[in-house]
Scaffold this motif. Sequence first.
Motif, mmCIF file in Angstrom:
data_model
loop_
_atom_site.group_PDB
_atom_site.id
_atom_site.type_symbol
_atom_site.label_atom_id
_atom_site.label_comp_id
_atom_site.label_asym_id
_atom_site.label_seq_id
_atom_site.Cartn_x
_atom_site.Cartn_y
_atom_site.Cartn_z
ATOM 1 N N UNK A 1 18.304 -41.131 23.620
ATOM 2 C CA UNK A 1 19.363 -41.637 24.488
ATOM 3 C C UNK A 1 20.390 -42.458 23.725
ATOM 4 N N UNK A 2 20.036 -42.953 22.548
ATOM 5 C CA UNK A 2 20.926 -43.851 21.813
ATOM 6 C C UNK A 2 21.512 -43.202 20.565
ATOM 7 N N UNK A 3 20.814 -42.264 19.972
ATOM 8 C CA UNK A 3 21.243 -41.653 18.711
ATOM 9 C C UNK A 3 22.642 -41.028 18.791
ATOM 10 N N UNK A 4 22.997 -40.282 19.840
ATOM 11 C CA UNK A 4 24.360 -39.739 19.887
ATOM 12 C C UNK A 4 25.430 -40.836 19.877
ATOM 13 N N UNK A 5 25.169 -41.939 20.562
ATOM 14 C CA UNK A 5 26.129 -43.047 20.575
ATOM 15 C C UNK A 5 26.211 -43.710 19.202
ATOM 16 N N UNK A 6 25.075 -43.862 18.545
ATOM 17 C CA UNK A 6 25.066 -44.456 17.204
ATOM 18 C C UNK A 6 25.844 -43.566 16.239
ATOM 19 N N UNK A 7 25.641 -42.257 16.332
ATOM 20 C CA UNK A 7 26.381 -41.338 15.458
ATOM 21 C C UNK A 7 27.882 -41.437 15.701
ATOM 22 N N UNK A 8 28.291 -41.568 16.967
ATOM 23 C CA UNK A 8 29.717 -41.728 17.277
ATOM 24 C C UNK A 8 30.264 -43.027 16.681
ATOM 25 N N UNK A 9 29.506 -44.100 16.811
ATOM 26 C CA UNK A 9 29.947 -45.397 16.278
ATOM 27 C C UNK A 9 30.086 -45.326 14.756
ATOM 28 N N UNK A 10 29.137 -44.686 14.107
ATOM 29 C CA UNK A 10 29.190 -44.566 12.638
ATOM 30 C C UNK A 10 30.401 -43.742 12.219
ATOM 31 N N UNK A 11 30.670 -42.637 12.916
ATOM 32 C CA UNK A 11 31.846 -41.814 12.598
ATOM 33 C C UNK A 11 33.124 -42.616 12.784
ATOM 34 N N UNK A 12 33.214 -43.365 13.884
ATOM 35 C CA UNK A 12 34.405 -44.176 14.130
ATOM 36 C C UNK A 12 34.580 -45.246 13.058
ATOM 37 N N UNK A 13 33.475 -45.882 12.651
ATOM 38 C CA UNK A 13 33.549 -46.915 11.615
ATOM 39 C C UNK A 13 33.991 -46.312 10.289
ATOM 40 N N UNK A 14 33.438 -45.149 9.952
ATOM 41 C CA UNK A 14 33.832 -44.487 8.698
ATOM 42 C C UNK A 14 35.293 -44.072 8.727
ATOM 43 N N UNK A 15 35.774 -43.578 9.857
ATOM 44 C CA UNK A 15 37.189 -43.224 9.983
ATOM 45 C C UNK A 15 38.074 -44.456 9.827
ATOM 46 N N UNK A 16 37.653 -45.561 10.451
ATOM 47 C CA UNK A 16 38.409 -46.807 10.356
ATOM 48 C C UNK A 16 38.463 -47.293 8.904
ATOM 49 N N UNK A 17 37.308 -47.232 8.215
ATOM 50 C CA UNK A 17 37.269 -47.661 6.817
ATOM 51 C C UNK A 17 38.132 -46.760 5.940
ATOM 52 N N UNK A 18 38.084 -45.468 6.212
ATOM 53 C CA UNK A 18 38.900 -44.531 5.441
ATOM 54 C C UNK A 18 40.389 -44.774 5.698
ATOM 55 N N UNK A 19 40.750 -45.031 6.942
ATOM 56 C CA UNK A 19 42.143 -45.302 7.274
ATOM 57 C C UNK A 19 42.636 -46.572 6.585
#
Length: 110
Positions: A88-106
């Motif tokens: 129930x939590x893993x998909x949300x964690x994966x989304x948060x990690x992707x968003x954080x990585x995109x933010x860091x890359x930006x």
Amino acid sequence: MAVNFVQKRFAHSALQKFCYNLSGFNKYGLWRDDLLYEDSDVKEALKRVPEKTIDERNYRLLRAVQLSLQKTYLPKEQWTQLEDDKLYLTPHVNDVIKEREEREEWNKTY
């Protein structure tokens, strides 16, 4: 050939169930996502999960702590089964990690 595939699939499934039961957290009624270490990504993901799910998670965690302190397990019919354990939590964690990585890359690029 199809029989061989079915045999391999059954052996894989049996091995999965054996390892799942061997892990021990299911004896306390916990799910796999209940065991995630609460770093900043998991905390952010928990904010995105419905309140009812958070309450259920907290109940499972408190019950597991109490059972552990009493050095007992749940009755076998109340153990979490592999088929009932949902992520129930893993998909949300994966989304948060992707968003954080995109933010860091930006931030790094621009």
